[in-house]
Design an enzyme around this catalytic site. Sequence first.
Site, PDB file in Angstrom:
ATOM      1  N   GLU A  76      24.338   5.877  89.928  1.00 21.29           N
ATOM      2  CA  GLU A  76      25.247   4.951  90.594  1.00 21.29           C
ATOM      3  C   GLU A  76      24.760   4.841  92.036  1.00 21.29           C
ATOM      4  OE1 GLU A  76      29.413   5.994  90.542  1.00 21.29           O
ATOM      5  OE2 GLU A  76      29.865   4.301  91.865  1.00 21.29           O
TER       6      GLU A  76
ATOM      7  N   ARG B  89      24.744  20.321  84.036  1.00 24.76           N
ATOM      8  CA  ARG B  89      24.198  19.867  85.309  1.00 24.76           C
ATOM      9  C   ARG B  89      23.626  21.049  86.093  1.00 24.76           C
ATOM     10  NH1 ARG B  89      26.855  16.529  89.025  1.00 24.76           N
ATOM     11  NH2 ARG B  89      27.580  15.244  87.339  1.00 24.76           N
TER      12      ARG B  89
ATOM     13  N   LYS C 188      27.953  14.163  95.532  1.00 26.89           N
ATOM     14  CA  LYS C 188      27.609  13.081  96.454  1.00 26.89           C
ATOM     15  C   LYS C 188      28.695  12.870  97.500  1.00 26.89           C
ATOM     16  CE  LYS C 188      25.753  10.178  93.230  1.00 26.89           C
ATOM     17  NZ  LYS C 188      25.433   8.874  92.660  1.00 26.89           N
TER      18      LYS C 188
HETATM   19  P1  ATP Z   1      27.633  13.307  91.742  1.00 30.75           P
HETATM   20  O1  ATP Z   1      28.592  14.224  91.074  1.00 30.75           O
HETATM   21  O2  ATP Z   1      26.680  13.995  92.644  1.00 30.75           O
HETATM   22  O3  ATP Z   1      28.278  12.117  92.383  1.00 30.75           O
HETATM   23  P2  ATP Z   1      26.965  11.623  89.512  1.00 30.75           P
HETATM   24  O4  ATP Z   1      26.809  12.181  88.168  1.00 30.75           O
HETATM   25  O5  ATP Z   1      28.205  10.865  89.749  1.00 30.75           O
HETATM   26  O6  ATP Z   1      26.705  12.776  90.554  1.00 30.75           O
HETATM   27  P3  ATP Z   1      25.108   9.515  89.142  1.00 30.75           P
HETATM   28  O7  ATP Z   1      24.464   8.647  90.136  1.00 30.75           O
HETATM   29  O8  ATP Z   1      26.063   8.894  88.206  1.00 30.75           O
HETATM   30  O9  ATP Z   1      25.773  10.698  89.939  1.00 30.75           O
HETATM   31  O10 ATP Z   1      23.992  10.321  88.343  1.00 30.75           O
HETATM   32  C1  ATP Z   1      22.913   9.725  87.689  1.00 30.75           C
HETATM   33  C2  ATP Z   1      22.443  10.626  86.599  1.00 30.75           C
HETATM   34  O11 ATP Z   1      22.067  11.881  87.140  1.00 30.75           O
HETATM   35  C3  ATP Z   1      23.531  10.882  85.584  1.00 30.75           C
HETATM   36  O12 ATP Z   1      22.975  10.782  84.298  1.00 30.75           O
HETATM   37  C4  ATP Z   1      23.975  12.277  85.889  1.00 30.75           C
HETATM   38  O13 ATP Z   1      24.405  12.909  84.734  1.00 30.75           O
HETATM   39  C5  ATP Z   1      22.705  12.914  86.461  1.00 30.75           C
HETATM   40  N1  ATP Z   1      23.066  13.995  87.373  1.00 30.75           N
HETATM   41  C6  ATP Z   1      23.836  13.926  88.462  1.00 30.75           C
HETATM   42  N2  ATP Z   1      23.977  15.130  89.033  1.00 30.75           N
HETATM   43  C7  ATP Z   1      23.271  16.008  88.279  1.00 30.75           C
HETATM   44  C8  ATP Z   1      23.023  17.415  88.324  1.00 30.75           C
HETATM   45  N3  ATP Z   1      23.549  18.184  89.298  1.00 30.75           N
HETATM   46  N4  ATP Z   1      22.243  17.962  87.375  1.00 30.75           N
HETATM   47  C9  ATP Z   1      21.717  17.205  86.416  1.00 30.75           C
HETATM   48  N5  ATP Z   1      21.912  15.887  86.299  1.00 30.75           N
HETATM   49  C10 ATP Z   1      22.685  15.277  87.211  1.00 30.75           C
HETATM   50 MG    MG Z   2      28.066   9.332  87.545  1.00 28.70          MG
END
Ligand code: ATP
Ligand code: MG
Length: 562
Positions: free
Chosen positions: A37, A263, A273
Amino acid sequence: MSDNNTIAYSNFIQDIITDDLKTNKNDGRVNTRFPPEPNGYLHIGHAKSICLNFGLAIQNKGICNLRFDDTNPAKEDVEYVDSIKEDVKWLGFSWDDRMYYASNYFTKIYEYAIQFIKLGKAYVCDLTADQIREYRGTLTEPGKESPFRNRSVEENLDLFERMKAGEFKDGSRVLRAKIDMSSPNLNMRDPVMYRILRATHHRSGDDWCIYPMYDYAHPISDALEGITHSICTLEFEDHRPLYDWFLEVLDFKSRPRQIEFARLNITYTVMSKRKLLELVKKAYVSGWDDPRMPTISGMRRRGYTPEAIRDFCERIGVAKTSSTVDVALLEHCIREDLNARAQRVMAVLRPIKVVIENYPEGQVEWFDAENNPEDPNSGSRKVPFSKVVYIDQEDFCENPPKKYFRLFPGSEVRLKHAYFIKCQSVVKDDKTGQIIELRCTYDPESRGGNSPDGRKIKGTLQWVSAEHAVDAEVRLYDSLFTCPNPDDSDSGDYKDNLNPKSLEVLQGCKLEPELKNAKAGDRFQFIRTGYFCVDSVDSKEDKLVFNRIVALKDSWAKVQKD
Ligand code: ATP
Ligand code: MG
């Protein structure tokens, strides 16, 4: 992708793919996607997901798409889109011509919503957000059906159309899936599919005032792109029945399979984030690319290599249960990579002047210095030696403890590549008592740092010739947080655990002249000190700035050995 980018993943997801390939599921296609995102910069957790998605595609002769999951206009921005593209490329992966945006599918996603309504599987609901939450029930109590649940298809079509046309206030109505208010899975209790939100989207502008929810938009985006394996993190496990339900109702022929993995968490780091954004916005750090940040741009600026980050992601593997990885392992991967290829140079971070009394005034000798003992092809360079040199304050002690092998009054040490020197006296400021310089003599017979008579010298120090030295600012980084889990704090605020000493700036550091031509991003080992990188933002031709990538001491290797 070059050979050394190949990632050999063996894990439960690869096992699933292997089985699918055996049964010719999806006609033998493997198509993954990385779906960020664009509401922040990527961090090391994303790197794991990138390595996994692109890595699995590569090793199964498949493809991986880059898709921006941009269904939440309020928080998204092109700045983030651009940074994400740069970071994925820098990590060494390519999406070729397959860069997509969920927002490109807004029209299709809307048309599918109409299909859901026509099938009697979605309805417009006028309950407020609070009421919806209240009606949803709890894990132990079933939910209550909305009084709007049984609206006719015609009424729903009419209201939904008018939602889109902007007739209603933000938040006044939603479109909901009609599933099961008594489902043990709360995600199945008539989840929201669309909301009214007047916000300018970074791509579609003001075209839309209704936006699809992630849970609804995501499976459709996957299906439209022909994704075969939709890999996401564990918190979406309970959403999988909903993911499948949307695709079942629409009767997609080839249906992606959602697979969840744990994760990545790292000690002394926060990865959400929201928190990283707060650190940037409130200026606890200098920006998303502050070298202390766990962001990919921060790590790049700090001097981490993409190879080391990929190696790290491979070593930590892929699991079904959450765990926290020791940041020492990440640093170990960086050291291993840099040890193999970083040029060795001499740098004195906290200089103290050494005058070699018996060395001829005005004489300069150029000594051979190997560039990297680990790399036979790295060659050597010349290092100038003269009457006045700098050594590090840490390498001198006026009243040394036992077994102190560095310099002290009366002791002899080796100046690497040059000569043995002996400390004869210490010159101090009359008033302050501060040491101004050390007076030493050298042994002309020890040229090149070799013992003339077999006498053993235990201490070998780095040094820099004063008249040839290049000045630099050096930034020493420590972890941004003082405890392994920054979220553990009495007040509940992770910021209470910020490390006030996470950055130490040293001015007037003395470097060997070789470094005059160092360019932004160049990495070196300052011998006996650590790995350092020319800062890509603040370093200028007339003012060199170095970031410490990582110190030499490897606590991970030590743990492994013990
Ligand atoms: P955050 O919790 O940091 O906002 P998010 O999952 O909302 O992270 P996205 O931009 O949606 O952020 O993430 C893109 C991809 O990266 C998704 O498939 C998510 O599952 C993966 N991802 C995000 N954070 C991690 C992590 N700590 N370890 C592994 N994969 C991750
Ligand atoms: Mg997400």
